[in-house]
Design a protein around this motif. Structure first.
Motif, mmCIF file in Angstrom:
data_model
loop_
_atom_site.group_PDB
_atom_site.id
_atom_site.type_symbol
_atom_site.label_atom_id
_atom_site.label_comp_id
_atom_site.label_asym_id
_atom_site.label_seq_id
_atom_site.Cartn_x
_atom_site.Cartn_y
_atom_site.Cartn_z
ATOM 1 N N ALA A 155 -47.139 -104.942 -19.544
ATOM 2 C CA ALA A 155 -46.921 -104.283 -18.249
ATOM 3 C C ALA A 155 -48.203 -103.618 -17.760
ATOM 4 O O ALA A 155 -48.536 -103.672 -16.567
ATOM 5 N N GLY A 214 -42.366 -113.951 -11.622
ATOM 6 C CA GLY A 214 -43.663 -113.701 -11.002
ATOM 7 C C GLY A 214 -44.578 -114.900 -11.159
ATOM 8 O O GLY A 214 -45.615 -114.839 -11.830
ATOM 9 N N ILE A 248 -53.074 -105.949 -10.668
ATOM 10 C CA ILE A 248 -52.827 -105.544 -9.283
ATOM 11 C C ILE A 248 -54.030 -104.787 -8.734
ATOM 12 O O ILE A 248 -54.468 -105.018 -7.593
ATOM 13 N N ALA A 283 -44.543 -106.965 -14.317
ATOM 14 C CA ALA A 283 -44.542 -105.616 -14.897
ATOM 15 C C ALA A 283 -43.122 -105.103 -15.072
ATOM 16 O O ALA A 283 -42.784 -104.485 -16.095
ATOM 17 N N LEU A 284 -42.260 -105.337 -14.063
ATOM 18 C CA LEU A 284 -40.861 -104.907 -14.151
ATOM 19 C C LEU A 284 -40.169 -105.602 -15.317
ATOM 20 O O LEU A 284 -39.447 -104.956 -16.109
ATOM 21 N N GLN A 298 -40.076 -111.574 -15.866
ATOM 22 C CA GLN A 298 -41.499 -111.897 -16.049
ATOM 23 C C GLN A 298 -41.818 -113.261 -15.459
ATOM 24 O O GLN A 298 -42.807 -113.437 -14.742
ATOM 25 N N VAL A 311 -49.672 -109.955 -5.741
ATOM 26 C CA VAL A 311 -49.267 -108.585 -6.071
ATOM 27 C C VAL A 311 -47.765 -108.524 -6.357
ATOM 28 O O VAL A 311 -47.323 -107.892 -7.331
ATOM 29 N N GLY A 312 -46.972 -109.193 -5.531
ATOM 30 C CA GLY A 312 -45.529 -109.215 -5.774
ATOM 31 C C GLY A 312 -45.186 -109.848 -7.105
ATOM 32 O O GLY A 312 -44.314 -109.355 -7.844
ATOM 33 N N VAL A 356 -50.335 -104.277 -14.222
ATOM 34 C CA VAL A 356 -50.765 -103.225 -13.287
ATOM 35 C C VAL A 356 -52.277 -103.275 -13.098
ATOM 36 O O VAL A 356 -52.791 -103.106 -11.972
ATOM 37 N N LEU A 400 -46.011 -107.430 -9.875
ATOM 38 C CA LEU A 400 -45.009 -106.360 -9.934
ATOM 39 C C LEU A 400 -43.752 -106.840 -10.655
ATOM 40 O O LEU A 400 -43.172 -106.106 -11.475
ATOM 41 N N LEU A 401 -43.323 -108.068 -10.356
ATOM 42 C CA LEU A 401 -42.164 -108.620 -11.059
ATOM 43 C C LEU A 401 -42.438 -108.761 -12.551
ATOM 44 O O LEU A 401 -41.579 -108.474 -13.386
#
Length: 398
Positions: free
Chosen positions: A167, A109, A174, A84-85, A106, A77-78, A171, A81-82
């Motif tokens: 992105a 992650g 996730i 997606a950021l 990107q 999940v982390g 998500v 998230l990275l």
């Protein structure tokens, strides 16, 4: 497989597909669309392509180790998230430096090794090879889909739209991890000491057969990334294919390449000539690099691209299976971690180093470097001979 195993493996295969789509979709686009940004140079564009691989190479093993301590799901999940950021940062970037930063995030992650470890956690040993093959098939599918989907999305919403799309995929991944994929039991994980784990890692770095396989995947991904520094521009410039229509080139080339893999599989599996199948596949990559370097007529160029993907797809599918056969069960994780690191380092070197070479010496020099690396790899496989690996795997089988 049991129903629970099928559900778990299916969800993880979809997750892996989402993840690789996010990587592959921008591969045929950055060399074209990033060139329109302020301050863009071939070196910085190459860095934008390759920095993802650098971060993956640096963090793949540490995050895999962390997942052994804190659990697979938090790390996955982390990492998503990275990713997606980083996609959001790249989508909003108005300079090439912003794209580089987004790609760096990107790549941070780095969850590939953790996902594969989770596949092992959630399947019985007798079903593990089949499960790994299904996840591996999702990678091949995502590669083909990405080279078609990327130019289509970019034709509607430009490069920013592609990054927003990646992105969204992150998500969605996730959501899959949280609500669909079961949580593995901690007791199922390895209980080896840190010293034993480092010993296995050291063995993976010293073993001659594994070293040759790792060098091979480095070269393969160097050439792949370098190709996409050159090919999109040639399609648009030399062959006047509008960038929105590049998928019309990639789709038939990739589909034909899948047919081309069949003779190599017959040679390796039915005829028992795996070494010669490898030599032929590497030779196809060499010939394709030569064709791209001399930029002949369009039919020859498209034929060369088809040859490249025949060789690439066969080698990409076969190399990891050879790594897994070269070590016993206790060493597979360490060996695959080193293998993945070399794979991503090849992508970084092909992007960043290839971009620098393209800017300062031109496309002919870049493809010449690819030819030199592929030739060295071919000679290494050719000269290996029929010696036997200590684990019982023929070294010639690489």
């Amino acid at each position: 497989m049991s129903p629970d195993e099928r559900r778990s493996v299916g969800a993880l295969a979809v997750l892996y597909c989402f993840r690789m789509l996010g990587l592959f979709m921008v591969l045929p686009l950055l060399a074209l669309y990033a060139a329109d940004l302020p301050g863009a140079t071939p070196t910085l564009i190459g860095l934008a392509i390759g920095v993802y691989g650098l971060m993956q190479a640096l963090l793949q093993v540490p995050l895999g180790w962390l997942s052994d301590r804190v659990g697979r799901k938090p790390v996955i999940v982390g990492g998503l998230l990275l990713f997606a950021l980083g996609s959001a940062v790249a989508a909003m970037a108005d300079s090439i430096e912003g794209i580089v930063l987004g790609r760096l995030l990107q790549g941070a992650g780095a969850i590939a090794s953790t996902v594969m470890a989770m596949v092992a956690d959630l399947t019985r040993e007798e079903q593990r090879t089949k499960a790994m093959a299904l996840v591996g098939a999702s990678i091949g599918f995502s590669f083909i889909l990405a080279l078609v989907l990327g130019p289509l999305v970019a034709s509607v919403s430009d490069l920013a739209g592609v990054f927003w799309f990646t992105a969204l995929l992150a998500v969605s991944g996730i959501a899959l991890v949280i609500w669909v994929v079961p949580t593995p039991q901690r007791a199922d994980r390895s209980t080896r000491s840190n010293g034993a784990q480092w010993g296995l890692l050291a063995h993976s770095l010293r073993d001659g057969l594994l070293m040759r396989l790792n060098i091979g995947v480095f070269v393969l991904h160097f050439v792949l990334t370098a190709m996409f520094l050159v090919v999109p521009g040639l399609l648009e410039g030399s062959f006047t294919v509008d960038r929105a229509s590049h998928w019309l080139v990639y789709l038939p080339v990739l589909l034909l390449s899948l047919l081309g893999i069949v003779p190599l599989m017959i040679l390796a599996e039915r005829k028992g000539q795996l070494r010669w199948a490898f030599l032929v596949a590497i030779a196809l990559v060499f010939v394709a690099s030569l064709i791209v370097g001399i930029v002949p007529s369009s039919p020859v160029f498209y034929g060369g691209m088809c040859l490249f993907f025949v060789g690439f797809n066969y080698l990409e599918a076969t190399l990891p299976s050879q790594v897994s056969k070269a070590v016993d069960a206790d060493g597979k994780g360490a060996a695959m971690g080193v293998y993945s690191t070399c794979q991503f380092m090849g992508a970084f070197a092909g992007g960043a180093g290839g971009g620098w070479l393209l800017q300062h010496a031109g496309a002919h020099a870049l493809m010449g470097a690819c030819l030199g690396l592929v030739l060295i790899w071919w000679l290494a496989v050719f000269r290996t001979g029929p010696d036997v690996h200590s684990g019982g795997t023929p070294a010639a089988a690489q």
